[in-house]
Design a protein around this motif. Sequence first.
Motif, PDB file in Angstrom:
ATOM      1  N   UNK A 126       0.836  -1.200   0.000  1.00  0.00           N
ATOM      2  CA  UNK A 126       0.000   0.000   0.000  1.00  0.00           C
ATOM      3  C   UNK A 126       0.873   1.253   0.000  1.00  0.00           C
ATOM      4  N   UNK A 127       1.949   1.250   0.760  1.00  0.00           N
ATOM      5  CA  UNK A 127       2.840   2.408   0.771  1.00  0.00           C
ATOM      6  C   UNK A 127       3.481   2.637  -0.592  1.00  0.00           C
ATOM      7  N   UNK A 128       3.815   1.554  -1.284  1.00  0.00           N
ATOM      8  CA  UNK A 128       4.409   1.687  -2.620  1.00  0.00           C
ATOM      9  C   UNK A 128       3.398   2.242  -3.616  1.00  0.00           C
ATOM     10  N   UNK A 129       2.152   1.744  -3.572  1.00  0.00           N
ATOM     11  CA  UNK A 129       1.110   2.247  -4.469  1.00  0.00           C
ATOM     12  C   UNK A 129       0.796   3.711  -4.193  1.00  0.00           C
ATOM     13  N   UNK A 130       0.893   4.105  -2.931  1.00  0.00           N
ATOM     14  CA  UNK A 130       0.641   5.498  -2.594  1.00  0.00           C
ATOM     15  C   UNK A 130       1.686   6.410  -3.237  1.00  0.00           C
ATOM     16  N   UNK A 131       2.920   6.010  -3.229  1.00  0.00           N
ATOM     17  CA  UNK A 131       3.970   6.815  -3.851  1.00  0.00           C
ATOM     18  C   UNK A 131       3.795   6.868  -5.374  1.00  0.00           C
ATOM     19  N   UNK A 132       3.439   5.737  -5.996  1.00  0.00           N
ATOM     20  CA  UNK A 132       3.239   5.717  -7.451  1.00  0.00           C
ATOM     21  C   UNK A 132       2.050   6.579  -7.854  1.00  0.00           C
ATOM     22  N   UNK A 133       0.966   6.514  -7.058  1.00  0.00           N
ATOM     23  CA  UNK A 133      -0.214   7.334  -7.359  1.00  0.00           C
ATOM     24  C   UNK A 133       0.106   8.820  -7.227  1.00  0.00           C
ATOM     25  N   UNK A 134       0.907   9.187  -6.254  1.00  0.00           N
ATOM     26  CA  UNK A 134       1.257  10.593  -6.081  1.00  0.00           C
ATOM     27  C   UNK A 134       2.080  11.088  -7.267  1.00  0.00           C
ATOM     28  N   UNK A 135       2.959  10.266  -7.787  1.00  0.00           N
ATOM     29  CA  UNK A 135       3.768  10.658  -8.947  1.00  0.00           C
ATOM     30  C   UNK A 135       2.893  10.798 -10.194  1.00  0.00           C
ATOM     31  N   UNK A 136       1.988   9.846 -10.383  1.00  0.00           N
ATOM     32  CA  UNK A 136       1.101   9.895 -11.558  1.00  0.00           C
ATOM     33  C   UNK A 136       0.187  11.115 -11.498  1.00  0.00           C
ATOM     34  N   UNK A 137      -0.300  11.458 -10.315  1.00  0.00           N
ATOM     35  CA  UNK A 137      -1.165  12.630 -10.169  1.00  0.00           C
ATOM     36  C   UNK A 137      -0.403  13.917 -10.489  1.00  0.00           C
ATOM     37  N   UNK A 138       0.853  13.979 -10.064  1.00  0.00           N
ATOM     38  CA  UNK A 138       1.653  15.179 -10.369  1.00  0.00           C
ATOM     39  C   UNK A 138       1.929  15.284 -11.865  1.00  0.00           C
ATOM     40  N   UNK A 139       2.185  14.169 -12.536  1.00  0.00           N
ATOM     41  CA  UNK A 139       2.427  14.194 -13.980  1.00  0.00           C
ATOM     42  C   UNK A 139       1.171  14.628 -14.746  1.00  0.00           C
ATOM     43  N   UNK A 140       0.024  14.161 -14.283  1.00  0.00           N
ATOM     44  CA  UNK A 140      -1.221  14.547 -14.957  1.00  0.00           C
ATOM     45  C   UNK A 140      -1.474  16.043 -14.807  1.00  0.00           C
ATOM     46  N   UNK A 169      -1.553  10.098 -22.078  1.00  0.00           N
ATOM     47  CA  UNK A 169      -0.741   9.108 -21.347  1.00  0.00           C
ATOM     48  C   UNK A 169      -0.805   9.338 -19.839  1.00  0.00           C
ATOM     49  N   UNK A 170      -0.694  10.564 -19.411  1.00  0.00           N
ATOM     50  CA  UNK A 170      -0.706  10.851 -17.971  1.00  0.00           C
ATOM     51  C   UNK A 170      -2.067  10.587 -17.345  1.00  0.00           C
ATOM     52  N   UNK A 171      -3.138  10.885 -18.087  1.00  0.00           N
ATOM     53  CA  UNK A 171      -4.470  10.649 -17.532  1.00  0.00           C
ATOM     54  C   UNK A 171      -4.731   9.148 -17.423  1.00  0.00           C
ATOM     55  N   UNK A 172      -4.294   8.404 -18.417  1.00  0.00           N
ATOM     56  CA  UNK A 172      -4.491   6.955 -18.371  1.00  0.00           C
ATOM     57  C   UNK A 172      -3.700   6.342 -17.205  1.00  0.00           C
ATOM     58  N   UNK A 173      -2.484   6.809 -17.043  1.00  0.00           N
ATOM     59  CA  UNK A 173      -1.654   6.274 -15.955  1.00  0.00           C
ATOM     60  C   UNK A 173      -2.236   6.617 -14.600  1.00  0.00           C
ATOM     61  N   UNK A 174      -2.734   7.825 -14.434  1.00  0.00           N
ATOM     62  CA  UNK A 174      -3.325   8.218 -13.156  1.00  0.00           C
ATOM     63  C   UNK A 174      -4.572   7.395 -12.865  1.00  0.00           C
ATOM     64  N   UNK A 175      -5.361   7.190 -13.894  1.00  0.00           N
ATOM     65  CA  UNK A 175      -6.596   6.443 -13.683  1.00  0.00           C
ATOM     66  C   UNK A 175      -6.303   5.005 -13.273  1.00  0.00           C
ATOM     67  N   UNK A 176      -5.378   4.362 -13.974  1.00  0.00           N
ATOM     68  CA  UNK A 176      -5.053   2.972 -13.646  1.00  0.00           C
ATOM     69  C   UNK A 176      -4.417   2.862 -12.249  1.00  0.00           C
ATOM     70  N   UNK A 177      -3.509   3.762 -11.951  1.00  0.00           N
ATOM     71  CA  UNK A 177      -2.859   3.717 -10.633  1.00  0.00           C
ATOM     72  C   UNK A 177      -3.868   3.979  -9.520  1.00  0.00           C
ATOM     73  N   UNK A 178      -4.736   4.893  -9.725  1.00  0.00           N
ATOM     74  CA  UNK A 178      -5.722   5.229  -8.703  1.00  0.00           C
ATOM     75  C   UNK A 178      -6.674   4.062  -8.454  1.00  0.00           C
ATOM     76  N   UNK A 179      -7.027   3.350  -9.508  1.00  0.00           N
ATOM     77  CA  UNK A 179      -7.915   2.203  -9.330  1.00  0.00           C
ATOM     78  C   UNK A 179      -7.221   1.105  -8.527  1.00  0.00           C
ATOM     79  N   UNK A 180      -5.963   0.820  -8.878  1.00  0.00           N
ATOM     80  CA  UNK A 180      -5.234  -0.198  -8.098  1.00  0.00           C
ATOM     81  C   UNK A 180      -5.039   0.246  -6.640  1.00  0.00           C
ATOM     82  N   UNK A 181      -4.792   1.502  -6.449  1.00  0.00           N
ATOM     83  CA  UNK A 181      -4.597   2.023  -5.088  1.00  0.00           C
ATOM     84  C   UNK A 181      -5.888   1.917  -4.280  1.00  0.00           C
ATOM     85  N   UNK A 182      -7.022   2.270  -4.904  1.00  0.00           N
ATOM     86  CA  UNK A 182      -8.312   2.160  -4.209  1.00  0.00           C
ATOM     87  C   UNK A 182      -8.631   0.714  -3.899  1.00  0.00           C
TER      88      UNK A 182
END
Length: 712
Positions: A126-140, A169-182
Amino acid sequence: MPGIEKLPLEETLEDSPQTRSLLGVFEEDTAAISNYCSQLYEAMQRIYDAQNELSAATHLTSRLLKEYDKQRFPLGGDDEVMSSTLQQFAKVIDELSSCHAVLSTQLADAMMFPITQFKERDLKEILTLKEVFQIASDDHDTAINRYSRLSKRRDNDKVRAEVVEDVYTSRKKQHQTMMHYFCSLNMLQYKKKTALLEPLLGYMQAQISFFKLGSENLTQQWEDFLGTIGTSVQNVRREMEEEVGQMQQTIHEMERSCDPLYVPCDPDPAHSPVCRSLTRRQGYLYIRNKTGLVSSSWERQYFFTQGGNLMQQGRGEVAGGLVTDLDNCSVMAVDSDDRRFCFQVTSFDGKKVVTLQAESRKECEEWIATINNISKRIYLSENAEELAARVNQTALEAVTPSPSFQQRHESMRPSSKGRTARASSISSVGSEPSPALSVLSLDALVAPETPIQFDIISPVSEENSAQSKSAAQSGRRSNPFGESGDNTPEDSEDSILHQLFIARFLGSMEVKTAESTDIISETMRQILAARAIHNIFRMTESHLLVTCDCLKLIDPQTQVTRLRFPLSSVVQCSSHQDNKRLFGFVLQAAAAGGRGDSRAVCYIFESNNDGEKICDSIGLAKQIAFHSEMDRKAAEKRKEQDKAKEKQQEELSKQRQIEKDLEEQSRLIAASSRPANAPAAAPDGQFLVLSSSQSEDSDAGEEGKKRGESEA
């Protein structure tokens, strides 16, 4: 079980503020779960470590109980009952150790494994997914900002296409990461219940299994055995309490009865008389040990008699050592300069003498009586006490102290026969030379009937007496330490060498010759032997000052010169070959009364481990004095030569002056011997004056020439 809250996956693409607020609530819950899980993990880890330690300690206890038979206890003996009992306990504890080992394995599998998996895998994921989601959100957010800044006037298809591709690309990555994180956060709500319950369930099942194994092993037979052992322990404790009571009573009785014995002085003879019929004795005594040729020390040891031997044993030693053989020995009380209640045991051949000190006079007399009885071999008889009573009178005579050395010396002083006896006794002590060598040494080196001086006495005492008489007649005060009043302190202040040593005076005696190389060693042997025979241990300590002019013995307290030896009178100086602390020198002193012959006196001293150094210093002083004398004579000779040269120069200058005057006179005479060639106009008076001066110069020249010839 109540319903579980979830994060809506449908709202991940919209990413509304409400969704982000709900996500923050889930993240706070995750942090709380992680903190609580870490604390629970530490507590369970302590349970597991304690169980492992308990299992290892139980196994070690069982092994030590099995090795009881291999131990060698000094007071244990062969206790079969104790050994068999401990073997039974070792068997039970070994089975319990096996149960504890099984419990440790079950705790590792059922308790530690689930909570470790939850902590190390799920929470870290969960901590790893949180960091990846934060990076994807910043890129978007960055891509959207870039897309919104596209210029309407300068439309570039290539740039617009790149920006659009970046937003996609950034929106797709954020969406996928956010779904896995949720999804992971939703699953955590289920996993936290299982992760907390599974370790507790495994712990309880392991404990139940352990208790079942214990109930199967501890049967009714073991319960009866434990009851019997408990009864035995109570009986032993009861016996111990009774023994403690008896020992306390004995201690009180001994404290009351032994109170007079605590005082080191002699008890009342009426209540504690001296027992003179003993054939065995033991106790603490002080023994005198020689630390040097004339110095000694006292050591407290435990002494006891064993048959016909006197033994000693120190604290911490397992067995005693032999001191001396008591058969046919002699024992007597002696007077010591520094100790009381001393007695001396001498072996039958007289080669070994042991000086001991008791704590009181009663103990001293009992030791003397006991050693006296053993020396007569009374301990070998059947009725030792009756036979010891017969020799009681002999023991009483041995207790009487012997006369001191001063009394014996006073009684022996008038007779010359005593001197001969002293000389013979001295020659028999020390290195034990042959009779012929002893006679040769005494006759060739030592003056006959020469007393040994153990006190500092000036070698010029007779001259001092004459000086004191003359000083008394002249009304001047004399120096009692052998120094004349004419000697000023400048004789040593101008010296190049000044060395101070600590020396203790042992003795001095007159010798026949001062040139022999063995005279100092022979004098040392005789003085030390005389000190040992007459028990003389006191020495006068002084400061020995070595200068280029003299040797001085100075009192350390008053700084008064006790003796002064001119360095020119010191013939030789050397130290002992074996004991380097001993040294001596031979002094060649003038005889009393102004006679032409002289006498040689050898002085012996003891230093602090620097006898050779003192001898080297004296040799160096003599060399410096010799070279100084040679330099003085050379300087005087050069001075005389300089005077002769000056006188010769004066004579030469006078001779040259005479020759010069003669030449001047001859020139004037030659000038005056020409009358025909003289000018006619010259007046007669001038010629006459010149003739008179020439005649006077000629007369003076003749007188100077005669005087020069006479001086030459």
